[in-house]
Scaffold this active site. Structure first.
Site, PDB file in Angstrom:
ATOM      1  N   GLY A  18      -0.405   8.594   2.458  1.00 59.76           N
ATOM      2  CA  GLY A  18       0.164   9.920   2.579  1.00 59.76           C
ATOM      3  C   GLY A  18       1.491   9.881   3.327  1.00 59.76           C
ATOM      4  O   GLY A  18       2.400  10.666   3.082  1.00 59.76           O
ATOM      5  N   GLY A  68       0.829  -1.202   0.000  1.00 59.47           N
ATOM      6  CA  GLY A  68       0.000   0.000   0.000  1.00 59.47           C
ATOM      7  C   GLY A  68       0.859   1.245   0.000  1.00 59.47           C
ATOM      8  O   GLY A  68       2.016   1.213   0.412  1.00 59.47           O
ATOM      9  N   ASP A  79      -9.576  10.491  11.544  1.00 60.64           N
ATOM     10  CA  ASP A  79      -9.436  10.094  10.150  1.00 60.64           C
ATOM     11  C   ASP A  79     -10.141   8.757   9.935  1.00 60.64           C
ATOM     12  O   ASP A  79      -9.558   7.806   9.432  1.00 60.64           O
ATOM     13  CB  ASP A  79      -7.950  10.026   9.773  1.00 60.64           C
ATOM     14  CG  ASP A  79      -7.742  10.070   8.258  1.00 60.64           C
ATOM     15  OD1 ASP A  79      -8.706  10.404   7.540  1.00 60.64           O
ATOM     16  OD2 ASP A  79      -6.627   9.751   7.800  1.00 60.64           O
TER      17      ASP A  79
END
Ligand SMILES: *[C@@H]1O[C@H](CO)[C@@H](O)[C@H](O)[C@H]1NC(C)=O
Ligand SMILES: *[C@@H]1O[C@H](CO)[C@@H](O)[C@H](O)[C@H]1NC(C)=O
Ligand SMILES: *[C@@H]1O[C@H](CO)[C@@H](O)[C@H](O)[C@H]1NC(C)=O
Ligand SMILES: *[C@@H]1O[C@H](CO)[C@@H](O)[C@H](O)[C@H]1NC(C)=O
Ligand SMILES: *[C@@H]1O[C@H](CO)[C@@H](O)[C@H](O)[C@H]1NC(C)=O
Ligand SMILES: *[C@@H]1O[C@H](CO)[C@@H](O)[C@H](O)[C@H]1NC(C)=O
Ligand SMILES: *[C@@H]1O[C@H](CO)[C@@H](O)[C@H](O)[C@H]1NC(C)=O
Length: 843
Positions: free
Chosen positions: A504, A501, A618
């Site tokens: 950010g 993966g 988040d």
């Protein structure tokens, strides 16, 4: 006739619901369950429990040195328990070994009731009892009947208990129990006095020293699902005139997600001792209890509460003290117990090492709220923690002697070597810290790194009043440090083909540690200053919070300015990847519900696990990970913030989060509350049922933003028109309705109108029940009626027109452009999103 049918159906459903509510109260069935009546040649029945005769080959197989053992019977019955009529006497070291089928915490209960037999006067016996890892009793003697209760985590396939007589003495035992304890009973962490959190309770051996039912009768082991004994609190009360009893056992409302009957029975939660303040509205005094404890130990104190006295929510505010320390100020049980009256709640606290042989527990009114002065306590458990010498015995100075000493020499030698290594380790760490501090100081980063404090020095503790220090110092995080070499090895030197993966923060690799543990390795971009702060937050958060539904941190590496986080490997990746875009097989409705429930539990724990809520900030489907059994765990704490202080309602902070999931209120007012997570979670719920991205700029304008689109249909009551086609016809309409209503409430414009995570959890569990339940007749029109009768709390969300308007999203989008933390637009052109949204503003 119609009415009658409807009535019958409602009754039937009500019966089912009651049954559902009782599920959690079913008796516990322990995988390991040994009960021996020592020295008896017949089985002994106590209530519905059978203690097996151990004077025969069948059960003496547990004894490893039977030649030392004498089984004897007292001529007269001793005390009231039939278990006290016989005993075994051990003149030499004797071991009991029990095979353990399921590792984990087990009760050990030892029954002693001395009597004289031939030349053995048991009241003069002196001996030591230990397991492989812990000393339970050291140079123990007793002249009266006593049951000693311990619980400890058995991590091997058997449990051996060694009875070692002191020199020229002997040991005895009347009965013994070794019984599995359900995992829910002891959690790994608790608040710590005077400040901070205590981690590692799972590894502690505990001895129950007091277990008290406030304001109610003693409860025998036969009336407790885990065979515990509770005493009445009267003899522990300091000023008896200041207290009164209240009892309303039928009122106790165990709710899913809250403590179960295994935590404490309704006979404990349904009675309490309160302030005797009925005649005087200006009463201001404490109700105190005092308990004898041993010097130099830590104690786990568990407070049980259940508000059976208030007529409605938010009527009772009180303070809780241990000694002179405030444990919690202004405790409002309504907010702790799922906004449900009479719902059980408990609170764990670990004391400092005791320096007095009496421990005072007090409750007193908190007058600041103008509420009628009162304070309550329903139950209390005080459990001693083993000390650093792995002993639970107060008299740990004297080492057991004679033939018995072998195992203890092992323990003591082991712990001295351990101690020596620990000292070396600490010195090395200290040097590393110093080096690092100097290096960071050069980089001007010390401030953000030491101490690792959340939210400017306040900490995640139960009572914020006494917590001026920080909770997780750098030292407590250091246990997780992993050398860079090991990380390189684990990831095949950051093999690009092992990347699973990209976020950010940087790339995520799969890896395997030397011992074969599969891990996910997240390697940050060392240049980003923002990254460093998030890196630290994540380490701090994850090392404090351990929960089934939170991804656990295995370690981290900060050598060579690396920022590497090593997590448990989650076999099935993100929830998002199972919903759309990756071609994975579609999840069933039940699987989706269970995943949402798991994630809601994780978030609920973050919000309420400590007095000070932690806000994830988040929440999104890409941060909900699935293990090999599709169990959900919440990940990515890089943005987390400690929540508001008790006397504030929000944390003011720069807007961060992921686009499409952002709480419009947070966005407008830059004020963060737990309800911002609830909003984002609501978006996730719609994502789960619609199986489409939360922002999809390729769609027609009104469909781009899922939250808006789904709310539009939900308000028309036609959400089924836009749900995932794979689910069509497979969801029970009432389950979908409950689910959609829950999501809708999460998206309310104002935080105050949104449910708490606990409410969300409750409702999702309910949606799952509705899916699973085999209801008679047409489920279409049943659920609402039933829920109304189930619990007044279920339907109490205010119905607000949750109007997530496009202008908010559009501004959010613009803000997002400035904020590097927003990274969820995987592959989507940002500018197109913005233009779509800005256009939609004029709609
Ligand atoms: C005692 O109970 C056990 C198990 O219930 C049984 O196997 C055993 O035969 C019984 N022993 C006697 C002496 O009744
Ligand atoms: C027992 O200890 C092991 C190892 O420390 C831990 O993984 C496990 O969760 C513990 N179990 C319980 C029930 O405390
Ligand atoms: C305990 O259980 C017995 C029967 O098993 C019952 O008669 C008694 O009332 C119970 N006591 C309490 C306090 O519930
Ligand atoms: C409270 O209950 C206990 C035990 O039932 C009893 O001994 C005590 O007298 C009661 N106190 C009051 C004030 O009623
Ligand atoms: C209650 O006890 C605490 C701790 O000892 C003390 O600080 C407080 O002043 C007491 N409150 C009252 C009203 O006596
Ligand atoms: C324990 O505390 C009491 C007051 O609560 C005090 O009188 C006593 O001296 C203390 N004992 C010790 C050993 O410190
Ligand atoms: C209890 O023993 C464990 C070892 O299993 C140790 O890690 C822990 O620190 C001990 N507890 C205390 C309070 O010293």
């Amino acid at each position: 006739m119609m009415m009658l049918w409807k009535g019958i159906r409602i009754l039937f459903i009500w019966v089912q619901s009651v049954f559902f509510l009782q599920c959690s109260c079913k008796g516990y069935n322990p995988p390991d369950n040994y009960m021996l009546d020592c020295g008896s040649s017949t089985n002994t029945t106590v209530g519905d429990r059978v203690f097996i005769a151990d004077d025969n080959s069948e059960s003496s197989k547990f004894l490893s040195t039977p030649q030392d053992v004498l089984a004897i019977s007292s001529s007269n019955s001793n005390g009231d328990s039939p278990l006290y009529r016989t005993a075994r006497v051990f003149t030499g070291t004797t071991k009991y070994t029990f095979p353990i089928t399921q590792k984990g915490r087990h009760w050990i209960r030892l029954y002693f009731s001395p009597f004289s037999y031939n030349s053995y006067d048991m009241s003069s016996a002196k001996f030591t009892v230990s397991t492989e890892s812990f000393v339970l009793l050291n140079s123990f003697t007793t002249t009266s009947s006593v049951v000693k209760e311990y619980s400890l985590n058995v991590t091997s396939g058997s449990l051996t208990m060694t009875f070692s007589p002191s020199s020229n003495s002997f040991a005895f035992l009347n009965a013994i129990e070794v019984i599995s304890v359900p995992n829910e009973l002891i959690q790994d962490d608790a608040a710590l006095l005077p400040s901070g959190n205590y981690h590692g309770l799972l590894d502690q051996a505990l001895e129950t020293v007091h277990r008290v039912n406030m304001g109610g009768p003693a409860i025998s082991s036969l009336n407790d699902s885990l065979w515990r004994t509770w005493l009445n609190d009267w003899n522990f009360l300091v000023a008896k005139g200041l207290a009164t009893n209240v009892s309303n056992i039928d009122a106790v409302n165990y709710i899913p997600g809250g403590p179960s009957q295994n935590i404490a029975p309704s006979t404990v939660y349904g009675t309490l001792t309160e302030m005797n303040s009925a005649d005087n509205p200006s009463s201001n005094f404490n109700v105190s209890w005092q308990f004898n404890v041993d010097l130099g130990f830590r104690y786990l104190v568990r407070f049980h509460f259940c508000d059976i006295v208030s007529k409605s929510l938010n009527q009772l505010y009180f303070n809780l003290y241990i000694g002179t320390s405030m444990v919690v100020s202004n405790l409002d049980l309504s907010t702790k117990a799922f906004n449900t009256l009479a719902a059980p709640y408990y609170l764990d606290l670990v004391t400092d090492l005791t320096d007095n042989t009496t421990l005072h527990v007090s409750i007193g009114p908190d007058t600041a709220n103008g509420a009628y002065p009162n304070a309550i306590l329903n139950g209390l458990e005080i459990m001693k923690l083993n000390n650093t010498m792995r002993s639970l015995s107060g008299d740990s100075s004297s080492v057991p002697s004679g033939s018995s000493s072998k195992s203890h020499v092992g323990v003591i030698v082991g712990s001295s070597i351990g101690g020596f290594l620990a000292v070396v380790f600490i010195v090395v760490l200290f040097i590393c810290c110093q080096k690092r501090r100097r290096r960071l100081a050069r980089q001007g980063l010390t401030k953000t790194w030491i101490p690792l404090s959340i939210n400017g020095g306040t900490s995640l503790t139960m009572g914020s009043k006494f917590s001026s220090g920080t909770t997780a110092s750098i030292a407590s995080s250091l246990g997780y440090r992993i050398p860079f070499m090991a990380v390189q090895e684990a990831t095949n030197n950051f093999d690009e083909s092992w990347v699973i993966g990209i976020g950010g923060f940087g790339k995520v690799y799969r890896g395997e540690l030397g011992d074969g543990t599969k891990v996910a390795v997240k390697r940050g971009n060392p240049k980003s200053q923002q990254g460093l702060a998030e890196f630290q937050t994540e380490i701090e958060m994850l090392s404090q919070f351990r929960h089934r539904h939170l991804v656990s941190l295995i370690g981290y590496c900060d050598e060579r300015s690396e920022m590497i986080l090593i997590y448990e490997y989650m076999e099935n990746g993100t929830l998002k990847s199972h919903l759309y875009g990756s071609g994975l097989p579609s999840l069933s409705w039940k699987q989706r519900l269970e995943i949402c429930i798991g994630a809601a539990r994780g978030l609920h724990y973050l919000h309420t696990g400590y007095a000070k809520a932690v806000i994830h900030r988040d929440v999104k489907s890409a941060n909900i990970l699935l293990d090999e059994n599709l169990m959900a765990k919440v990940a990515d704490f890089g943005l987390s913030k400690a929540g508001p202080e008790l006397d504030q309602t929000h944390v003011s902070t720069a807007v961060k989060g992921s686009f499409g999931y952002l709480d419009p209120e947070y966005f407008r007012r830059q004020q963060l509350t737990e309800k911002s997570d609830v909003y984002s979670f609501g978006v996730v719920l719609f994502e789960v049922v619609c199986a489409r991205p939360v922002i999809d700029p390729t769609l027609p304008r009104e469909m781009v933003n899922l939250a808006e689109w789904a709310m539009k249909w939900q308000k028309k009551g036609q959400l089924e028109n836009i749900i995932d086609q794979d689910l069509a016809g497979k969801i029970r309409p009432d389950s979908l309705r409950k689910f959609a209503e829950t999501a809708e409430k999460c998206l309310a414009d104002y935080g105050v109108d949104r449910p708490s995570m606990g409410d969300v959890l409750w409702n999702l569990e309910y949606a799952l029940q509705l899916q699973e339940a085999v209801l008679l007749g047409d489920p279409e029109d049943s659920s609402m009626n039933v829920i109304g009768e189930l619990s007044p709390q279920v339907n109490n969300f205010s119905h607000v027109d949750a109007n997530v308007d496009a202008s908010v999203s559009a501004t959010a989008a613009i803000h997002a452009q400035e904020d590097p933390a927003i990274d969820d637009l995987s592959g989507v052109s940002m500018s197109r999103v913005f233009s779509q949204l800005v256009k939609s503003e004029g709609r």
